[in-house]
Design a protein around this motif. Structure first.
Motif, short mmCIF file in Angstrom:
data_model
loop_
_atom_site.label_atom_id
_atom_site.label_comp_id
_atom_site.label_asym_id
_atom_site.label_seq_id
_atom_site.Cartn_x
_atom_site.Cartn_y
_atom_site.Cartn_z
N TYR A 65 40.47 54.83 35.13
CA TYR A 65 39.08 54.70 35.56
C TYR A 65 38.41 56.06 35.51
O TYR A 65 38.97 57.05 35.94
CB TYR A 65 39.02 54.09 36.95
N ASP A 66 37.20 56.10 34.97
CA ASP A 66 36.53 57.38 34.74
C ASP A 66 36.01 58.04 36.01
O ASP A 66 35.99 59.24 36.11
CB ASP A 66 35.37 57.18 33.78
N SER A 67 35.56 57.24 36.97
CA SER A 67 34.97 57.82 38.16
C SER A 67 35.32 56.98 39.38
O SER A 67 35.90 55.90 39.27
CB SER A 67 33.45 57.90 38.00
N PHE A 68 34.93 57.50 40.53
CA PHE A 68 35.18 56.77 41.77
C PHE A 68 34.41 55.46 41.81
O PHE A 68 34.93 54.45 42.27
CB PHE A 68 34.80 57.64 42.97
N SER A 69 33.19 55.47 41.31
CA SER A 69 32.38 54.24 41.34
C SER A 69 32.98 53.16 40.44
O SER A 69 32.96 51.98 40.80
CB SER A 69 30.94 54.53 40.94
N ALA A 70 33.54 53.55 39.30
CA ALA A 70 34.19 52.57 38.42
C ALA A 70 35.43 52.00 39.09
O ALA A 70 35.70 50.80 39.02
CB ALA A 70 34.54 53.21 37.09
N THR A 71 36.18 52.86 39.76
CA THR A 71 37.37 52.41 40.48
C THR A 71 36.99 51.48 41.63
O THR A 71 37.61 50.44 41.84
CB THR A 71 38.15 53.62 41.03
N PHE A 72 35.94 51.85 42.35
CA PHE A 72 35.49 51.04 43.48
C PHE A 72 35.00 49.66 43.00
O PHE A 72 35.31 48.64 43.61
CB PHE A 72 34.39 51.76 44.25
N LEU A 73 34.23 49.63 41.92
CA LEU A 73 33.75 48.36 41.39
C LEU A 73 34.90 47.48 40.89
O LEU A 73 34.89 46.26 41.08
CB LEU A 73 32.74 48.60 40.27
N ALA A 74 35.89 48.09 40.27
CA ALA A 74 37.06 47.33 39.82
C ALA A 74 37.82 46.77 41.03
O ALA A 74 38.28 45.62 41.01
CB ALA A 74 37.97 48.21 38.98
N LEU A 75 37.95 47.58 42.08
CA LEU A 75 38.63 47.13 43.29
C LEU A 75 37.90 45.95 43.93
O LEU A 75 38.51 44.94 44.28
CB LEU A 75 38.74 48.28 44.29
N VAL A 76 36.59 46.05 44.04
CA VAL A 76 35.79 44.97 44.63
C VAL A 76 35.86 43.72 43.76
O VAL A 76 35.98 42.60 44.27
CB VAL A 76 34.33 45.42 44.84
N PHE A 77 35.82 43.89 42.44
CA PHE A 77 35.91 42.75 41.53
C PHE A 77 37.23 42.01 41.71
O PHE A 77 37.25 40.79 41.89
CB PHE A 77 35.76 43.23 40.08
N TRP A 78 38.34 42.74 41.65
CA TRP A 78 39.65 42.08 41.78
C TRP A 78 39.85 41.52 43.18
O TRP A 78 40.48 40.48 43.36
CB TRP A 78 40.78 43.05 41.42
N TRP A 79 39.32 42.19 44.19
CA TRP A 79 39.42 41.70 45.55
C TRP A 79 38.69 40.37 45.69
O TRP A 79 39.22 39.42 46.29
CB TRP A 79 38.85 42.74 46.50
N ALA A 80 37.50 40.26 45.12
CA ALA A 80 36.73 39.02 45.20
C ALA A 80 37.44 37.89 44.44
O ALA A 80 37.51 36.75 44.93
CB ALA A 80 35.33 39.24 44.64
N ILE A 81 37.96 38.20 43.27
CA ILE A 81 38.67 37.17 42.48
C ILE A 81 39.90 36.69 43.23
O ILE A 81 40.13 35.48 43.36
CB ILE A 81 39.05 37.73 41.09
N LEU A 82 40.70 37.62 43.72
CA LEU A 82 41.92 37.23 44.42
C LEU A 82 41.62 36.48 45.73
O LEU A 82 42.32 35.54 46.08
CB LEU A 82 42.79 38.46 44.70
N LEU A 83 40.57 36.90 46.43
CA LEU A 83 40.20 36.21 47.66
C LEU A 83 39.72 34.80 47.37
O LEU A 83 40.06 33.87 48.10
CB LEU A 83 39.12 37.00 48.40
N ALA A 84 38.97 34.62 46.30
CA ALA A 84 38.51 33.28 45.94
C ALA A 84 39.69 32.37 45.61
O ALA A 84 39.73 31.21 46.06
CB ALA A 84 37.56 33.36 44.75
N PHE A 85 40.66 32.88 44.86
CA PHE A 85 41.82 32.06 44.54
C PHE A 85 42.73 31.84 45.74
O PHE A 85 43.47 30.87 45.80
CB PHE A 85 42.63 32.68 43.39
N LYS A 86 42.68 32.73 46.69
CA LYS A 86 43.48 32.57 47.91
C LYS A 86 42.86 31.55 48.86
O LYS A 86 43.55 30.76 49.47
CB LYS A 86 43.61 33.94 48.61
N ARG A 87 41.53 31.57 48.98
CA ARG A 87 40.85 30.69 49.94
C ARG A 87 40.50 29.32 49.38
O ARG A 87 40.36 28.36 50.13
CB ARG A 87 39.55 31.35 50.43
N TYR A 88 40.33 29.21 48.07
CA TYR A 88 39.86 27.95 47.48
C TYR A 88 40.84 26.79 47.64
O TYR A 88 40.43 25.72 48.07
CB TYR A 88 39.52 28.16 46.00
#
Length: 61
Positions: A3-26
């Motif tokens: 990841y090039d910057s902190f913001s890219a890393t943070f956005l990737a973290l939030v993206f995967w967190w949302a995907i995993l949470l959706a699959f966990k709760r659904y």
């Protein structure tokens, strides 16, 4: 680094967190209903681990 910057890393973290949470709760888990707090914590750890694994795979390939 993967990841090039902190913001890219943070956005990737939030993206995967949302995907995993959706699959966990659904899915309906009748015998084992977890609380939101537990599911949020578990999926946060999973998203961090997945980002680390992706970075390692990217480094070697």
């Amino acid at each position: 680094m993967f990841y090039d910057s902190f913001s890219a890393t943070f956005l990737a973290l939030v993206f995967w967190w949302a995907i995993l949470l959706a699959f966990k709760r659904y899915p309906s888990r009748y015998p084992n209903n977890n609380t939101w707090k537990k599911d949020i914590f578990i999926t946060f750890i999973q998203s961090i681990v997945s980002l680390i694994v992706f970075a390692i795979i990217n480094y070697y390939y």
